[in-house]
Motif scaffolding. Structure first.
Motif, PDB file in Angstrom:
ATOM      1  N   TYR A  35       2.066   5.977   2.461  1.00  0.00           N
ATOM      2  CA  TYR A  35       2.631   6.902   1.485  1.00  0.00           C
ATOM      3  C   TYR A  35       3.200   6.113   0.320  1.00  0.00           C
ATOM      4  CZ  TYR A  35       2.427  10.938   4.643  1.00  0.00           C
ATOM      5  OH  TYR A  35       2.012  11.951   5.446  1.00  0.00           O
ATOM      6  N   THR A  36       3.199   6.717  -0.872  1.00  0.00           N
ATOM      7  CA  THR A  36       3.823   6.079  -2.026  1.00  0.00           C
ATOM      8  C   THR A  36       5.338   6.075  -1.828  1.00  0.00           C
ATOM      9  OG1 THR A  36       3.997   8.163  -3.236  1.00  0.00           O
ATOM     10  CG2 THR A  36       1.978   6.862  -3.559  1.00  0.00           C
ATOM     11  N   GLU A  95       7.681   7.334  -3.690  1.00  0.00           N
ATOM     12  CA  GLU A  95       8.269   8.662  -3.925  1.00  0.00           C
ATOM     13  C   GLU A  95       8.064   9.566  -2.709  1.00  0.00           C
ATOM     14  OE1 GLU A  95       5.933   7.377  -6.104  1.00  0.00           O
ATOM     15  OE2 GLU A  95       7.402   6.513  -7.482  1.00  0.00           O
ATOM     16  N   GLU A  96       6.860   9.521  -2.139  1.00  0.00           N
ATOM     17  CA  GLU A  96       6.585  10.364  -0.972  1.00  0.00           C
ATOM     18  C   GLU A  96       7.418   9.933   0.231  1.00  0.00           C
ATOM     19  OE1 GLU A  96       2.417   9.714  -0.799  1.00  0.00           O
ATOM     20  OE2 GLU A  96       1.938  11.581  -1.825  1.00  0.00           O
ATOM     21  N   ARG A  97       7.604   8.614   0.398  1.00  0.00           N
ATOM     22  CA  ARG A  97       8.421   8.136   1.516  1.00  0.00           C
ATOM     23  C   ARG A  97       9.864   8.583   1.369  1.00  0.00           C
ATOM     24  NH1 ARG A  97       5.487   2.994   0.954  1.00  0.00           N
ATOM     25  NH2 ARG A  97       7.264   2.242  -0.234  1.00  0.00           N
ATOM     26  N   ARG A 111      10.066  12.308   2.144  1.00  0.00           N
ATOM     27  CA  ARG A 111       9.982  12.547   3.586  1.00  0.00           C
ATOM     28  C   ARG A 111      11.300  12.176   4.266  1.00  0.00           C
ATOM     29  NH1 ARG A 111       5.291  12.998   6.347  1.00  0.00           N
ATOM     30  NH2 ARG A 111       5.945  11.527   7.938  1.00  0.00           N
ATOM     31  N   SER A 143      -0.062  13.230   8.321  1.00  0.00           N
ATOM     32  CA  SER A 143       0.634  12.009   8.708  1.00  0.00           C
ATOM     33  C   SER A 143       0.137  11.580  10.087  1.00  0.00           C
ATOM     34  CB  SER A 143       2.144  12.246   8.757  1.00  0.00           C
ATOM     35  OG  SER A 143       2.457  13.135   9.803  1.00  0.00           O
TER      36      SER A 143
END
Length: 192
Positions: free
Chosen positions: A117-118, A120-122, A125, A35
């Protein structure tokens, strides 16, 4: 199974950096896939000189994403980064018996590509961030319970008592320094 690759959010390049591409690649390998916050932290504590040039390029890429695409830096990661060879400055050093040996002063072009980020990833996180806050709250409660069990006062009372003790010890040190300055030295000579 095919994975979806996010389109690049921003990119930045630093050209004609006075370092060899192999030295830059060693630092770029550390931040690839990280990141933006983590990559900046890695570069800040890296002991290599080229890390400063890479950090400036990363900051430029983050600024490009924020200004051009209105994306916050917390949603970005280093999708790809690479260092290409630039022109080499050829110099010569005189050596014994009238000879000369070449000196190659290398340059490189550093490129950093950021992606978002996609969704889902956001979300994942964000959940980890909330979970980290919850873990800190659990730890704080556990420390308070431990202090209460050992008979220590609450944090506010300790801070006030600690400040009073610190002020008393500072006053005592000043008084001791005044008495030492007023008394003659052991040799019988007076200090001026």
């Amino acid at each position: 199974m095919a994975t979806t690759v996010a389109p690049p959010a921003a990119r930045a390049s630093a050209r004609y950096v006075r370092s060899s591409a192999s030295k830059a690649r060693a630092v770029l390998d550390l931040i690839r896939g990280e990141s933006c916050d983590r990559a900046d932290e890695i570069l800040q504590f890296s002991e290599r000189r080229i890390a400063r040039a890479v950090a400036r390029c990363l900051d430029s890429a983050i600024a490009n994403a924020e200004h051009n695409s209105n994306l916050p830096a917390t949603e970005l990661y280093v999708a790809s980064c690479y260092a290409d060879e630039g022109p080499t400055l050829k110099r010569f050093r005189p050596r014994a018996r009238g000879r000369a040996t070449p000196i190659m002063k290398r340059t490189c072009h550093i490129t950093i590509v950021l992606a978002r980020y996609t969704l889902e990833e956001r979300e994942a996180r964000a959940e980890r961030g909330v979970a980290a806050g919850a873990a800190a709250e659990v730890r704080r409660r556990r420390v308070e319970a431990s202090r209460a069990a050992t008979g220590q006062d609450d944090l506010d009372g300790d801070a006030v008592d600690g400040e009073v003790v610190a002020e008393d010890s500072a006053a005592e040190r000043e008084a001791a320094a005044d008495t030492e300055a007023a008394s003659p030295s052991a040799d019988g000579d007076k200090e001026i």
